[in-house]
Design a protein around this motif. Structure first.
Motif, mmCIF file in Angstrom:
data_model
loop_
_atom_site.group_PDB
_atom_site.id
_atom_site.type_symbol
_atom_site.label_atom_id
_atom_site.label_comp_id
_atom_site.label_asym_id
_atom_site.label_seq_id
_atom_site.Cartn_x
_atom_site.Cartn_y
_atom_site.Cartn_z
ATOM 1 N N PRO A 1 2.289 2.177 1.327
ATOM 2 C CA PRO A 1 1.330 1.330 2.028
ATOM 3 C C PRO A 1 1.346 -0.121 1.554
ATOM 4 C CG PRO A 1 0.201 2.902 0.593
ATOM 5 C CD PRO A 1 1.630 3.316 0.670
ATOM 6 N N GLN A 2 1.664 -0.377 0.305
ATOM 7 C CA GLN A 2 1.717 -1.753 -0.182
ATOM 8 C C GLN A 2 2.857 -2.522 0.475
ATOM 9 O OE1 GLN A 2 1.921 -1.086 -4.431
ATOM 10 N NE2 GLN A 2 -0.298 -1.159 -4.669
ATOM 11 N N VAL A 3 4.022 -1.893 0.552
ATOM 12 C CA VAL A 3 5.160 -2.529 1.224
ATOM 13 C C VAL A 3 4.886 -2.701 2.714
ATOM 14 C CG1 VAL A 3 7.584 -2.193 1.883
ATOM 15 C CG2 VAL A 3 6.852 -1.714 -0.458
ATOM 16 N N TYR A 4 4.305 -1.682 3.338
ATOM 17 C CA TYR A 4 4.027 -1.747 4.774
ATOM 18 C C TYR A 4 2.999 -2.832 5.104
ATOM 19 C CZ TYR A 4 6.684 2.504 5.866
ATOM 20 O OH TYR A 4 7.688 3.423 6.060
ATOM 21 N N ALA A 5 2.032 -3.049 4.232
ATOM 22 C CA ALA A 5 1.044 -4.109 4.457
ATOM 23 C C ALA A 5 1.724 -5.477 4.453
ATOM 24 C CB ALA A 5 -0.048 -4.053 3.394
ATOM 25 N N ALA A 6 2.649 -5.685 3.520
ATOM 26 C CA ALA A 6 3.373 -6.961 3.457
ATOM 27 C C ALA A 6 4.251 -7.156 4.694
ATOM 28 C CB ALA A 6 4.222 -7.002 2.186
#
Length: 416
Positions: A164-169
């Motif tokens: 989710p952290q990568v997808y948010a970026a």
């Protein structure tokens, strides 16, 4: 920039945005597996977990379609994507089952992007190319396959919280790119004095209900299986998450990318012809996929003999790939029906039909889990979808295929 250049730019950047939105929407299809293990979920609870984002993305589709008609696709799409960024990031900090369900509802807003981009893109193209344009945009469904390539690698290397952290970026970067390269045309807007109630009158049309049924299987089934297949491969064939995701992408990738070809075929041969063949191919594939792994013993003159019937992983993956192609063509052909029948109300009708498809994608994974908990048979998921396709085939036959003129020129010729 010329009108044709603007149309092409809108199509490209909108397809990119939809691909990212779909990738985020399908996130639980991969990270749900370590979460299931972490929380000790049963199959029904896992089905609800994966389906929760689909619910919001479905319910928001009708108002998003209406707002797109009224305010324009550029502003609606940009705001929608921006709103999902905080929720995607917060997913990494969830620790309890209800946390995932609550945050998943907000992440699910990304799924509503289809009802924004479809009318937004279609109106930039002439009628004889709208099927192809919507098919290209709809190829963003391949975000489900992109998720299966990226998420497993991140899970194995860094743990599921990195996803989710990568997808948010990625989503934040996509918002910026979309705003920079998209365009607006005031001529595409529905007059501001048009009321929502006037736009929704089309709900009384039985054709809309029929298209909802078709879409609930070709899109709803695609979403449900995209969410379900990784854990199916892990459980049924004992694969690790990376191999399972790679094979599951054999369904998700053609199911998304080939939608553009489905749009082209629908422009050339008509929505009905394409949809009719899609349903029959799906019926055959789902019939074969429904058969569970079976051992049976028979009495012969030489004693007992035991036989095994069941799909191995290669035959299963082949049939899933064929089903993915069929669903891709079907998703495009259903929206060709809409652009043909409702050229001035594409946003609203696509929102309604998209809602039905999304609700199919929400309900089916939960039913898959419930059936597996109840019967212990994994292929019961395909048995359920086989029944849904039967409904579509019967409905299409009675309303589009069956000819009521049983006494016509040919019969009279025989009478002579």
């Amino acid at each position: 920039m010329s009108r044709q250049g603007q149309a092409l730019s809108v199509l490209i950047v909108s397809t990119l945005a939809f691909t990212v939105c779909f990738m985020v929407w399908m996130m639980f299809g991969v990270i749900g597996i370590p979460i299931k293990k972490q929380l000790g979920l049963n199959a029904t609870e896992f089905g609800l977990l994966t389906a929760t984002p689909v619910l919001t993305g479905s319910l928001i589709r009708v108002p998003l379609g209406i707002w797109t008609d009224k305010y324009g696709g550029r502003i609606v799409m940009a705001v929608l994507m921006a709103l999902t960024v905080p929720a995607i990031w917060l997913m990494a900090y969830a620790t309890q089952y209800w946390h995932f369900l609550a945050i998943g509802l907000f992440v699910g807003l990304a799924g509503g992007s289809f009802s924004v981009g479809t009318p937004y893109v279609a109106r930039w193209f002439p009628k004889n190319r709208q099927g192809f344009a919507m098919g290209v945009y709809g190829a963003g469904n391949s975000g489900a396959a992109v998720n299966k390539f990226i998420a497993p690698a991140l899970v194995v290397a860094f743990g599921w919280t990195m996803v989710p952290q990568v997808y948010a970026a990625v989503m934040l970067g996509t918002v910026i790119l979309f705003w920079m390269f998209s365009h607006s045309d005031p001529a595409h807007l529905v007059p501001s004095n048009t009321k929502f109630s006037e736009q929704l009158k089309a709900l009384k049309d039985p054709r809309v209900l029929k298209y909802c049924q078709y879409y609930s299987i070709v899109f709803g089934g695609y979403v449900a299986l995209s969410l379900w297949m990784v854990q199916y491969y892990v459980g049924e064939y004992g694969l690790d998450i990376r191999a399972a995701a790679l094979l599951a992408a054999c369904f998700s990738l053609p199911g998304g990318v080939l939608r553009a070809i489905g749009g082209w075929l629908s422009d050339k041969y008509g929505a009905h012809s394409v949809t009719w063949w899609v349903m029959w191919v799906s019926w055959i594939c789902l019939f074969l996929l429904s058969y569970p792994q079976t051992d049976f013993t028979i009495q012969t003159v030489n004693g007992t003999s035991t036989f095994h019937i069941g799909l191995n992983v290669y035959a299963f993956t082949f049939l899933m790939a064929i089903l993915g192609v069929a669903f891709a063509f079907g998703k495009a052909s259903v929206f060709k029906y809409i652009s043909d029948d409702y050229p001035s109300n594409i946003g609203t009708i696509s929102g309604i039909v998209g809602l039905a498809g999304g609700l199919g994608g929400f309900v089916l994974p939960i039913m898959f889990g419930a059936l597996m908990d109840l019967t212990g048979v994994r292929s019961s998921a395909f048995m359920l979808m086989y029944g849904v396709v039967w409904v579509s085939l019967i409905w299409m036959y009675w309303t589009e295929v069956r000819k009521t003129e049983v006494i016509g020129p040919r019969s009279q010729a025989f009478a002579r």
